[in-house]
Scaffold this active site. Sequence first.
Site, PDB file in Angstrom:
ATOM      1  N   VAL A  15      51.850  57.562  95.736  1.00  0.00           N
ATOM      2  CA  VAL A  15      52.143  58.945  95.819  1.00  0.00           C
ATOM      3  C   VAL A  15      53.683  59.473  95.731  1.00  0.00           C
ATOM      4  O   VAL A  15      53.986  60.240  95.022  1.00  0.00           O
ATOM      5  CB  VAL A  15      51.513  59.793  97.040  1.00  0.00           C
ATOM      6  CG1 VAL A  15      51.974  61.121  97.142  1.00  0.00           C
ATOM      7  CG2 VAL A  15      49.951  59.525  97.024  1.00  0.00           C
ATOM      8  N   ARG A  46      60.476  50.352 102.985  1.00  0.00           N
ATOM      9  CA  ARG A  46      60.718  49.507 104.108  1.00  0.00           C
ATOM     10  C   ARG A  46      61.646  48.196 103.517  1.00  0.00           C
ATOM     11  O   ARG A  46      62.207  47.491 103.885  1.00  0.00           O
ATOM     12  CB  ARG A  46      59.130  48.580 104.185  1.00  0.00           C
ATOM     13  CG  ARG A  46      58.508  49.335 105.234  1.00  0.00           C
ATOM     14  CD  ARG A  46      57.110  48.593 105.623  1.00  0.00           C
ATOM     15  NE  ARG A  46      56.237  49.202 106.407  1.00  0.00           N
ATOM     16  CZ  ARG A  46      55.354  50.072 106.073  1.00  0.00           C
ATOM     17  NH1 ARG A  46      55.029  50.312 104.860  1.00  0.00           N
ATOM     18  NH2 ARG A  46      54.644  50.666 107.073  1.00  0.00           N
ATOM     19  N   LYS A 103      46.743  62.957 106.506  1.00  0.00           N
ATOM     20  CA  LYS A 103      45.574  63.556 107.104  1.00  0.00           C
ATOM     21  C   LYS A 103      45.441  63.141 108.674  1.00  0.00           C
ATOM     22  O   LYS A 103      45.260  63.864 109.473  1.00  0.00           O
ATOM     23  CB  LYS A 103      44.374  63.657 106.357  1.00  0.00           C
ATOM     24  CG  LYS A 103      43.843  62.230 105.950  1.00  0.00           C
ATOM     25  CD  LYS A 103      42.914  62.061 104.874  1.00  0.00           C
ATOM     26  CE  LYS A 103      42.961  60.875 104.425  1.00  0.00           C
ATOM     27  NZ  LYS A 103      44.120  60.184 103.434  1.00  0.00           N
ATOM     28  N   VAL A 128      44.571  67.509 102.554  1.00  0.00           N
ATOM     29  CA  VAL A 128      42.969  67.261 102.411  1.00  0.00           C
ATOM     30  C   VAL A 128      42.758  67.649 100.886  1.00  0.00           C
ATOM     31  O   VAL A 128      43.060  68.523 100.324  1.00  0.00           O
ATOM     32  CB  VAL A 128      42.428  68.857 103.202  1.00  0.00           C
ATOM     33  CG1 VAL A 128      40.966  68.835 102.778  1.00  0.00           C
ATOM     34  CG2 VAL A 128      42.760  68.592 104.551  1.00  0.00           C
ATOM     35  N   LYS A 201      39.716  65.327 107.700  1.00  0.00           N
ATOM     36  CA  LYS A 201      39.779  66.435 106.861  1.00  0.00           C
ATOM     37  C   LYS A 201      39.377  67.505 107.332  1.00  0.00           C
ATOM     38  O   LYS A 201      39.705  68.749 107.335  1.00  0.00           O
ATOM     39  CB  LYS A 201      39.543  66.047 105.483  1.00  0.00           C
ATOM     40  CG  LYS A 201      40.410  65.060 104.676  1.00  0.00           C
ATOM     41  CD  LYS A 201      39.946  64.451 103.468  1.00  0.00           C
ATOM     42  CE  LYS A 201      40.617  63.349 102.654  1.00  0.00           C
ATOM     43  NZ  LYS A 201      40.051  62.693 101.672  1.00  0.00           N
TER      44      LYS A 201
END
Length: 421
Positions: A15, A46, A103, A128, A201
């Site tokens: 994402v 990281r 979420k 969601v 959600k």
Amino acid sequence: MKKRLNIGLVGLGCVGSTVAKILQENQEIIKDRAGVEIKIKKAVVRDVKKHKGYAFEISDDLESVIEDKGIDIVVELMGGVEAPYLLAKKTLAKQKAFVTANKAMLAYHRYELEQIAKNTPIGFEASVCGGIPIIKALKDGLSANHILSFKGILNGTSNYILSQMFKNQASFKDALKDAQHLGYAELNPEFDIKGIDAAHKLLILASLAYGIDAKLEEILIEGIEKIEPDDMEFAKEFGYSIKLLGIAKKHQDCIELRVHPSMIKNECMLSKVDGVMNAISVIGDKVGETLYYGAGAGGEPTASAVISDIIEIARKKSSLMLGFETPQKLPLKPKEEIQCAYYARLLVSDEKGVFSQISAILAQNDISLNNVLQKEIPQSNKAKILFSTHTTNEKSMLNALKELENLQSVLDTPKMIRLEN
């Protein structure tokens, strides 16, 4: 007025990297819609060595995005619960806007964050159902309505598995393997198949719809791992589909929240939602039923939702995080008082009098039968009895199933699915 907003991006996975890609590829239309230029100033990962070739700084110092005075919005895409929560608290303490797709963190800490944020914007559209703008629909588009109920397919992995079982007669095990092979399911799919992801959600949506601070352990949660081809066959025979639903209903004095597999009539719009797609049906007292459909996960749909929050913050359209000035006090409906119709599957001895024993126990618990299917198991003295009931309550049904399990003629623990009409 600032001509540029700088983003501190935490996480450059699927994402996060897609957010960076869209901000670059669609920079002109994003600038036109936001009214300012939006750029990533720094990303925190990281392992810095694994992330090269970006036009912005890459760091492994999480504190740097919080302390950097040139960063206006921190976007959290790192995963987990407590580490993102700590990041959110520190970001909001600096009065920097915070955007997240997390979420699980919101399911546990949404109200604490709202109290910390005060007037500092928090965006969580991507938390969601990925690309479906359901958060904005509940906060803004439907804000003139009392939300009477909503129900939805909130997890794409479980929906893909159930779709394969229903359409291709696949076993649960084979459908799960297929989902993992295609990248729709994690190697450890527990959160998806046990209904936990959908429950996270549901809690977020319930806060927006009803202003309640419900906890995961307070609601009914069941997964799809016990569903078998026989259940799908019964559903087809009597005009149903089986979906994992998150369900919320407003009663006069309480709110009902639950996540579980449900048999729904084929005429219901949600029954047509297959594969990894998500959909949510919302009923408002003034608007009636509205349906929201789209991709619930994946890099581009989720990144699209993340960027929509960034644009909204750039436009300075801040509002209460969860949409209510004060928390609402309606309690949750006790699980045992849930009312619906039920389906059950029994493995029994194939002998006379078994069905009359079953019928007697159901009658003693004020449960009336609707449809019945009996299947002999070849070359054995066993049979399967599949039945659905008329509307009753959870307590009566669970009590009846317990009594049925104690019958000598019932050879295994009865399995149950709720019907959602």
